[in-house]
Scaffold this active site. Structure first.
Site, PDB file in Angstrom:
ATOM      1  N   GLY A  63       0.831  -1.194   0.000  1.00  0.00           N
ATOM      2  CA  GLY A  63       0.000   0.000   0.000  1.00  0.00           C
ATOM      3  C   GLY A  63       0.862   1.240   0.000  1.00  0.00           C
ATOM      4  O   GLY A  63       2.050   1.197  -0.337  1.00  0.00           O
ATOM      5  N   HIS A  64       0.277   2.366   0.413  1.00  0.00           N
ATOM      6  CA  HIS A  64       0.988   3.641   0.425  1.00  0.00           C
ATOM      7  C   HIS A  64       1.313   4.110   1.838  1.00  0.00           C
ATOM      8  O   HIS A  64       1.690   5.263   2.038  1.00  0.00           O
ATOM      9  CB  HIS A  64       0.171   4.716  -0.293  1.00  0.00           C
ATOM     10  CG  HIS A  64       0.014   4.461  -1.757  1.00  0.00           C
ATOM     11  ND1 HIS A  64      -0.679   5.307  -2.588  1.00  0.00           N
ATOM     12  CD2 HIS A  64       0.470   3.451  -2.550  1.00  0.00           C
ATOM     13  CE1 HIS A  64      -0.658   4.827  -3.840  1.00  0.00           C
ATOM     14  NE2 HIS A  64       0.029   3.706  -3.823  1.00  0.00           N
TER      15      HIS A  64
END
EC number: 3.2.1.67
Length: 402
Positions: free
Chosen positions: A243-244
Protein backbone atom coordinates in the site's frame (compact mmCIF):
# COMPACT_ATOMS: atom_id res chain seq x y z
CA UNK A 1 -52.14 -15.19 54.50
CA UNK A 2 -52.88 -12.12 52.39
CA UNK A 3 -49.25 -11.03 52.86
CA UNK A 4 -47.93 -14.31 51.40
CA UNK A 5 -50.38 -14.13 48.48
CA UNK A 6 -49.24 -10.57 47.71
CA UNK A 7 -45.58 -11.60 48.03
CA UNK A 8 -46.11 -14.52 45.63
CA UNK A 9 -47.89 -12.22 43.16
CA UNK A 10 -45.01 -9.72 43.36
CA UNK A 11 -42.42 -12.48 42.72
CA UNK A 12 -44.37 -13.75 39.71
CA UNK A 13 -44.64 -10.19 38.38
CA UNK A 14 -40.88 -9.69 38.69
CA UNK A 15 -40.23 -12.98 36.88
CA UNK A 16 -42.62 -11.93 34.12
CA UNK A 17 -40.87 -8.58 33.66
CA UNK A 18 -37.46 -10.29 33.74
CA UNK A 19 -38.61 -12.83 31.16
CA UNK A 20 -39.90 -10.02 28.92
CA UNK A 21 -36.55 -8.21 29.25
CA UNK A 22 -34.66 -11.40 28.29
CA UNK A 23 -36.91 -11.88 25.28
CA UNK A 24 -36.20 -8.32 24.20
CA UNK A 25 -32.45 -8.73 24.61
CA UNK A 26 -32.33 -12.03 22.75
CA UNK A 27 -34.71 -11.02 19.97
CA UNK A 28 -33.16 -12.03 16.62
CA UNK A 29 -34.06 -10.78 13.15
CA UNK A 30 -32.78 -13.38 10.69
CA UNK A 31 -32.55 -12.13 7.10
CA UNK A 32 -33.49 -15.61 5.83
CA UNK A 33 -36.84 -15.33 7.55
CA UNK A 34 -37.42 -12.19 5.48
CA UNK A 35 -36.76 -13.98 2.20
CA UNK A 36 -32.96 -13.93 1.73
CA UNK A 37 -31.86 -16.80 -0.51
CA UNK A 38 -28.11 -16.75 0.24
CA UNK A 39 -27.22 -18.39 -3.06
CA UNK A 40 -25.05 -15.59 -4.47
CA UNK A 41 -27.28 -15.28 -7.56
CA UNK A 42 -30.59 -13.74 -6.46
CA UNK A 43 -30.50 -10.16 -5.13
CA UNK A 44 -31.16 -10.31 -1.38
CA UNK A 45 -31.24 -6.53 -0.85
CA UNK A 46 -34.99 -6.39 -0.17
CA UNK A 47 -34.79 -9.08 2.52
CA UNK A 48 -31.91 -7.27 4.20
CA UNK A 49 -33.85 -4.01 4.25
CA UNK A 50 -37.02 -5.61 5.62
CA UNK A 51 -35.05 -7.33 8.41
CA UNK A 52 -33.27 -4.07 9.26
CA UNK A 53 -36.50 -2.06 9.38
CA UNK A 54 -38.07 -4.59 11.72
CA UNK A 55 -35.02 -4.58 13.99
CA UNK A 56 -34.81 -0.78 13.97
CA UNK A 57 -38.50 -0.48 14.90
CA UNK A 58 -38.01 -2.83 17.85
CA UNK A 59 -36.79 -1.89 21.34
CA UNK A 60 -34.03 -2.75 23.78
CA UNK A 61 -31.09 -4.70 22.39
CA UNK A 62 -31.72 -6.48 19.09
CA UNK A 63 -29.72 -8.73 16.80
CA UNK A 64 -29.77 -8.62 12.99
CA UNK A 65 -28.44 -12.03 11.94
CA UNK A 66 -26.95 -12.82 8.53
CA UNK A 67 -26.27 -16.59 8.63
CA UNK A 68 -23.73 -18.54 6.58
CA UNK A 69 -24.10 -18.26 2.83
CA UNK A 70 -23.31 -15.90 -0.03
CA UNK A 71 -25.62 -12.90 -0.37
CA UNK A 72 -25.78 -10.78 -3.52
CA UNK A 73 -26.79 -7.35 -2.24
CA UNK A 74 -26.53 -3.71 -2.91
CA UNK A 75 -26.32 -0.99 -2.74
CA UNK A 76 -28.00 -1.07 0.68
CA UNK A 77 -28.44 1.50 3.44
CA UNK A 78 -28.92 0.51 7.09
CA UNK A 79 -30.31 3.83 8.23
CA UNK A 80 -31.49 5.07 11.62
CA UNK A 81 -32.27 6.54 13.96
CA UNK A 82 -33.63 3.48 15.75
CA UNK A 83 -35.31 5.46 18.51
CA UNK A 84 -36.21 2.74 21.02
CA UNK A 85 -33.21 0.48 20.43
CA UNK A 86 -30.40 0.63 23.01
CA UNK A 87 -28.03 -1.39 20.84
CA UNK A 88 -28.38 -3.06 17.46
CA UNK A 89 -26.02 -5.97 16.82
CA UNK A 90 -25.40 -6.87 13.19
CA UNK A 91 -23.89 -10.34 13.24
CA UNK A 92 -22.60 -11.52 9.86
CA UNK A 93 -21.62 -15.17 9.47
CA UNK A 94 -21.66 -15.23 5.67
CA UNK A 95 -20.30 -13.30 2.70
CA UNK A 96 -21.87 -10.21 1.17
CA UNK A 97 -21.19 -9.92 -2.57
CA UNK A 98 -21.56 -6.57 -4.33
CA UNK A 99 -23.27 -6.07 -7.64
CA UNK A 100 -20.88 -5.03 -10.42
CA UNK A 101 -23.51 -2.97 -12.25
CA UNK A 102 -22.28 0.59 -11.58
CA UNK A 103 -25.57 2.10 -12.78
CA UNK A 104 -27.23 0.82 -9.58
CA UNK A 105 -25.02 2.94 -7.32
CA UNK A 106 -26.75 6.29 -6.76
CA UNK A 107 -24.59 7.00 -3.68
CA UNK A 108 -20.83 6.75 -3.38
CA UNK A 109 -20.98 3.60 -1.26
CA UNK A 110 -22.15 0.00 -1.34
CA UNK A 111 -23.08 -0.86 2.29
CA UNK A 112 -23.89 2.13 4.48
CA UNK A 113 -24.65 2.37 8.21
CA UNK A 114 -25.97 5.80 9.08
CA UNK A 115 -27.48 7.80 11.94
CA UNK A 116 -27.35 4.89 14.39
CA UNK A 117 -26.41 4.97 18.09
CA UNK A 118 -25.04 1.81 19.69
CA UNK A 119 -24.27 -0.16 16.53
CA UNK A 120 -22.22 -3.36 16.92
CA UNK A 121 -20.99 -4.95 13.67
CA UNK A 122 -19.24 -8.31 13.93
CA UNK A 123 -17.84 -10.84 11.47
CA UNK A 124 -18.52 -11.43 7.82
CA UNK A 125 -16.83 -10.81 4.48
CA UNK A 126 -17.65 -7.80 2.30
CA UNK A 127 -16.60 -8.65 -1.26
CA UNK A 128 -16.70 -5.50 -3.39
CA UNK A 129 -15.75 -7.35 -6.60
CA UNK A 130 -13.78 -4.28 -7.60
CA UNK A 131 -11.53 -5.76 -10.28
CA UNK A 132 -14.24 -5.32 -12.92
CA UNK A 133 -14.64 -1.63 -11.98
CA UNK A 134 -11.01 -0.55 -11.48
CA UNK A 135 -10.43 0.18 -15.19
CA UNK A 136 -13.20 2.83 -14.96
CA UNK A 137 -11.50 4.70 -12.10
CA UNK A 138 -10.15 7.97 -13.50
CA UNK A 139 -9.26 9.55 -10.13
CA UNK A 140 -5.53 8.71 -10.26
CA UNK A 141 -5.31 10.82 -13.45
CA UNK A 142 -8.04 13.46 -13.13
CA UNK A 143 -8.68 15.88 -10.27
CA UNK A 144 -12.41 16.20 -10.97
CA UNK A 145 -13.43 12.58 -11.32
CA UNK A 146 -16.45 10.48 -10.46
CA UNK A 147 -15.55 8.25 -7.54
CA UNK A 148 -16.50 4.60 -7.42
CA UNK A 149 -18.42 3.19 -4.42
CA UNK A 150 -16.77 2.62 -1.04
CA UNK A 151 -17.31 -0.89 0.32
CA UNK A 152 -18.55 0.01 3.83
CA UNK A 153 -19.46 3.52 4.96
CA UNK A 154 -20.33 4.73 8.46
CA UNK A 155 -22.11 8.10 8.45
CA UNK A 156 -22.97 10.08 11.60
CA UNK A 157 -22.92 7.05 13.89
CA UNK A 158 -22.23 7.25 17.62
CA UNK A 159 -20.84 4.64 20.02
CA UNK A 160 -20.01 2.15 17.28
CA UNK A 161 -18.10 -1.12 17.70
CA UNK A 162 -16.77 -2.98 14.66
CA UNK A 163 -14.94 -6.26 15.18
CA UNK A 164 -13.74 -9.14 13.03
CA UNK A 165 -14.99 -7.96 9.64
CA UNK A 166 -13.16 -8.54 6.35
CA UNK A 167 -13.27 -6.28 3.28
CA UNK A 168 -11.86 -7.54 -0.01
CA UNK A 169 -11.45 -5.98 -3.46
CA UNK A 170 -13.34 -2.77 -2.86
CA UNK A 171 -14.20 -0.67 -5.92
CA UNK A 172 -12.82 2.43 -4.18
CA UNK A 173 -12.15 2.88 -0.44
CA UNK A 174 -12.71 -0.21 1.71
CA UNK A 175 -14.08 1.50 4.83
CA UNK A 176 -15.10 5.13 5.24
CA UNK A 177 -15.96 7.02 8.44
CA UNK A 178 -17.77 10.34 8.04
CA UNK A 179 -18.99 12.44 10.96
CA UNK A 180 -18.81 9.62 13.52
CA UNK A 181 -18.29 9.93 17.29
CA UNK A 182 -16.76 7.26 19.52
CA UNK A 183 -15.91 4.58 16.95
CA UNK A 184 -13.96 1.49 18.01
CA UNK A 185 -12.65 -0.99 15.44
CA UNK A 186 -10.58 -4.12 16.03
CA UNK A 187 -9.47 -7.28 14.23
CA UNK A 188 -10.35 -5.80 10.84
CA UNK A 189 -8.87 -7.48 7.75
CA UNK A 190 -8.59 -5.61 4.44
CA UNK A 191 -7.26 -7.09 1.20
CA UNK A 192 -6.83 -5.87 -2.36
CA UNK A 193 -3.97 -6.11 -4.89
CA UNK A 194 -1.10 -3.63 -4.65
CA UNK A 195 -2.04 -2.19 -8.07
CA UNK A 196 -5.72 -1.59 -7.26
CA UNK A 197 -6.42 2.16 -7.62
CA UNK A 198 -7.67 4.31 -4.70
CA UNK A 199 -8.50 1.31 -2.53
CA UNK A 200 -7.63 3.07 0.75
CA UNK A 201 -8.09 0.69 3.65
CA UNK A 202 -9.79 3.02 6.15
CA UNK A 203 -10.51 6.67 5.36
CA UNK A 204 -11.60 9.17 8.03
CA UNK A 205 -13.25 12.58 7.68
CA UNK A 206 -14.81 14.81 10.37
CA UNK A 207 -14.79 12.22 13.16
CA UNK A 208 -14.16 12.54 16.88
CA UNK A 209 -12.88 9.75 19.09
CA UNK A 210 -11.76 6.94 16.77
CA UNK A 211 -9.76 3.90 17.89
CA UNK A 212 -8.61 1.17 15.51
CA UNK A 213 -6.41 -1.70 16.70
CA UNK A 214 -5.14 -5.21 15.88
CA UNK A 215 -5.93 -4.95 12.17
CA UNK A 216 -4.23 -6.06 8.95
CA UNK A 217 -4.44 -3.93 5.81
CA UNK A 218 -3.00 -4.89 2.43
CA UNK A 219 -4.22 -2.74 -0.42
CA UNK A 220 -3.38 -0.45 -3.35
CA UNK A 221 -3.42 2.94 -1.60
CA UNK A 222 -3.10 4.29 1.95
CA UNK A 223 -3.65 1.64 4.60
CA UNK A 224 -5.25 4.34 6.73
CA UNK A 225 -5.86 7.90 5.51
CA UNK A 226 -6.78 10.55 8.08
CA UNK A 227 -8.55 13.29 6.16
CA UNK A 228 -9.78 16.71 7.21
CA UNK A 229 -11.73 17.50 10.36
CA UNK A 230 -10.61 14.61 12.60
CA UNK A 231 -9.74 14.74 16.30
CA UNK A 232 -8.66 12.21 18.93
CA UNK A 233 -7.72 9.33 16.61
CA UNK A 234 -5.67 6.36 17.85
CA UNK A 235 -4.21 3.66 15.60
CA UNK A 236 -2.40 0.79 17.31
CA UNK A 237 -1.05 -2.60 16.22
CA UNK A 238 -1.83 -2.05 12.56
CA UNK A 239 -0.03 -4.28 10.04
CA UNK A 240 0.19 -2.27 6.82
CA UNK A 241 1.41 -3.46 3.44
CA UNK A 242 1.39 -3.47 0.56
CA UNK A 243 0.00 0.00 0.00
CA UNK A 244 0.99 3.64 0.43
CA UNK A 245 1.49 3.56 4.20
CA UNK A 246 -0.34 5.37 7.00
CA UNK A 247 -1.13 8.93 5.93
CA UNK A 248 -2.56 12.16 7.24
CA UNK A 249 -4.25 13.80 4.28
CA UNK A 250 -4.30 14.80 1.71
CA UNK A 251 -5.27 18.12 3.31
CA UNK A 252 -5.93 21.58 1.92
CA UNK A 253 -7.62 20.59 -1.32
CA UNK A 254 -11.04 22.14 -0.62
CA UNK A 255 -12.32 25.32 0.98
CA UNK A 256 -13.46 25.16 4.58
CA UNK A 257 -11.67 22.01 5.63
CA UNK A 258 -11.54 21.22 9.34
CA UNK A 259 -8.40 20.87 11.46
CA UNK A 260 -6.74 17.54 12.23
CA UNK A 261 -5.57 17.29 15.86
CA UNK A 262 -4.80 14.61 18.41
CA UNK A 263 -3.48 11.66 16.40
CA UNK A 264 -1.52 8.74 17.84
CA UNK A 265 -0.05 6.00 15.62
CA UNK A 266 1.74 3.44 17.78
CA UNK A 267 3.08 -0.14 17.74
CA UNK A 268 2.51 -0.63 14.02
CA UNK A 269 4.44 -2.38 11.23
CA UNK A 270 4.70 -1.17 7.65
CA UNK A 271 5.98 -3.57 4.99
CA UNK A 272 6.73 -3.11 1.29
CA UNK A 273 4.91 0.21 0.97
CA UNK A 274 5.70 3.37 -0.99
CA UNK A 275 5.52 5.43 2.23
CA UNK A 276 5.76 4.65 5.91
CA UNK A 277 4.13 7.44 7.92
CA UNK A 278 3.44 10.72 6.15
CA UNK A 279 1.56 14.00 6.21
CA UNK A 280 0.53 15.33 2.79
CA UNK A 281 -1.02 18.69 1.93
CA UNK A 282 -1.80 20.40 -1.36
CA UNK A 283 -0.28 23.60 -2.61
CA UNK A 284 -2.72 26.39 -3.50
CA UNK A 285 -4.92 25.65 -0.49
CA UNK A 286 -8.15 27.67 -0.86
CA UNK A 287 -8.36 28.21 2.93
CA UNK A 288 -6.20 27.83 6.03
CA UNK A 289 -6.32 24.84 8.39
CA UNK A 290 -4.22 23.13 11.07
CA UNK A 291 -2.57 19.72 11.42
CA UNK A 292 -1.15 19.44 14.92
CA UNK A 293 -0.48 17.31 18.01
CA UNK A 294 0.48 14.02 16.32
CA UNK A 295 2.72 11.20 17.51
CA UNK A 296 4.11 8.36 15.39
CA UNK A 297 5.81 5.96 17.79
CA UNK A 298 7.33 2.47 17.87
CA UNK A 299 6.88 1.66 14.20
CA UNK A 300 8.79 -1.02 12.30
CA UNK A 301 9.55 -0.33 8.63
CA UNK A 302 10.43 -3.18 6.25
CA UNK A 303 11.55 -2.31 2.71
CA UNK A 304 9.65 0.98 2.70
CA UNK A 305 10.52 3.57 0.04
CA UNK A 306 9.90 6.73 2.13
CA UNK A 307 9.68 5.80 5.84
CA UNK A 308 9.14 9.34 7.23
CA UNK A 309 7.61 12.00 5.00
CA UNK A 310 6.04 15.43 5.34
CA UNK A 311 5.02 16.60 1.87
CA UNK A 312 3.41 20.03 1.58
CA UNK A 313 3.82 20.03 -2.19
CA UNK A 314 1.61 17.01 -2.72
CA UNK A 315 0.30 16.44 -6.25
CA UNK A 316 -0.52 12.97 -7.59
CA UNK A 317 -1.20 14.23 -11.10
CA UNK A 318 1.14 14.87 -14.01
CA UNK A 319 0.65 18.62 -13.66
CA UNK A 320 -0.55 20.83 -10.79
CA UNK A 321 -0.76 24.57 -10.21
CA UNK A 322 1.92 25.76 -7.79
CA UNK A 323 1.27 29.49 -7.64
CA UNK A 324 1.02 29.65 -3.86
CA UNK A 325 2.30 27.50 -0.96
CA UNK A 326 0.19 25.25 1.20
CA UNK A 327 -1.88 27.05 3.87
CA UNK A 328 -2.07 24.03 6.17
CA UNK A 329 -0.14 24.84 9.35
CA UNK A 330 1.75 21.77 10.60
CA UNK A 331 3.04 21.79 14.20
CA UNK A 332 3.79 19.61 17.23
CA UNK A 333 4.64 16.42 15.31
CA UNK A 334 6.69 13.65 16.96
CA UNK A 335 8.43 10.73 15.23
CA UNK A 336 9.76 8.37 17.93
CA UNK A 337 11.44 4.95 17.87
CA UNK A 338 11.04 4.26 14.17
CA UNK A 339 13.31 1.50 12.90
CA UNK A 340 13.82 -0.96 10.05
CA UNK A 341 14.82 -0.85 6.38
CA UNK A 342 14.24 1.55 3.51
CA UNK A 343 14.58 1.22 -0.24
CA UNK A 344 15.43 4.92 -0.68
CA UNK A 345 18.67 6.41 0.71
CA UNK A 346 16.68 9.58 1.57
CA UNK A 347 14.86 8.00 4.48
CA UNK A 348 13.56 11.20 6.09
CA UNK A 349 11.97 13.94 3.99
CA UNK A 350 10.45 17.00 5.66
CA UNK A 351 9.24 19.22 2.81
CA UNK A 352 7.22 21.96 4.51
CA UNK A 353 5.31 24.98 3.22
CA UNK A 354 7.38 28.05 2.38
CA UNK A 355 4.37 30.19 3.33
CA UNK A 356 3.77 28.58 6.74
CA UNK A 357 6.88 26.60 7.80
CA UNK A 358 6.43 23.56 10.03
CA UNK A 359 7.01 24.12 13.76
CA UNK A 360 7.91 21.85 16.68
CA UNK A 361 8.86 18.78 14.64
CA UNK A 362 10.70 16.19 16.75
CA UNK A 363 12.64 13.09 15.66
CA UNK A 364 13.81 10.76 18.41
CA UNK A 365 15.54 7.37 18.11
CA UNK A 366 15.29 6.88 14.36
CA UNK A 367 17.23 3.77 13.28
CA UNK A 368 16.89 2.90 9.59
CA UNK A 369 19.06 0.99 7.14
CA UNK A 370 19.12 1.31 3.37
CA UNK A 371 19.09 -1.99 1.52
CA UNK A 372 19.09 -1.63 -2.27
CA UNK A 373 20.89 -2.36 -5.47
CA UNK A 374 22.70 -5.68 -5.19
CA UNK A 375 20.90 -7.89 -2.70
CA UNK A 376 22.23 -7.30 0.77
CA UNK A 377 24.11 -4.11 -0.09
CA UNK A 378 23.89 -1.48 2.64
CA UNK A 379 24.59 2.19 1.87
CA UNK A 380 24.48 5.51 3.74
CA UNK A 381 21.24 7.33 4.41
CA UNK A 382 20.35 11.00 4.23
CA UNK A 383 17.67 13.45 5.39
CA UNK A 384 16.10 16.44 3.67
CA UNK A 385 14.58 19.39 5.52
CA UNK A 386 12.87 22.28 3.75
CA UNK A 387 11.19 25.17 5.58
CA UNK A 388 11.53 23.45 8.95
CA UNK A 389 14.00 23.32 11.84
CA UNK A 390 13.36 20.00 13.55
CA UNK A 391 14.63 18.87 16.95
CA UNK A 392 16.64 15.63 17.13
CA UNK A 393 17.53 13.34 20.03
CA UNK A 394 18.65 9.79 20.76
CA UNK A 395 19.96 7.40 18.11
CA UNK A 396 19.71 8.91 14.63
CA UNK A 397 20.18 7.16 11.32
CA UNK A 398 19.89 8.89 8.90
CA UNK A 399 21.90 11.79 10.37
CA UNK A 400 20.00 14.99 11.18
CA UNK A 401 19.35 17.57 8.50
CA UNK A 402 19.71 21.25 9.38
Amino acid sequence: MKFFILLLFFILLLESVSSLRVRRVSRIFNVKKYGAQANGQIDDSKAFMEAWKAACRSSGTVNLLIPRGIYLVGPIQFKGPCRNVNSIIVQIQGTLKATTDLSKYKRADWVEFGWVDGLVLTGGIFDGRGAISWPFNECPKQKNCKVLPTNIMFVNTTNTIVEGITSVNSKFFHIGLLGCTNFKGSSIAIRAPANSPNTDGIHLERNRGVSITRSTIATGDDCVSIGQGNSDVTLTRIKCGPGHGISVGSLGKYKGEGDVTGLTVKDCSVTGTTNGVRIKTWENSPSASVAANMTFENIIMSDVVKPILIDQEYCPYAKCDSNSPSRVKISDIKFKNIRGTTKDPEAVTLRCSKGIPCKDITLQDISLKHVGGVRGTVSALSSTCLNVRPTFSGTLNPPPCR
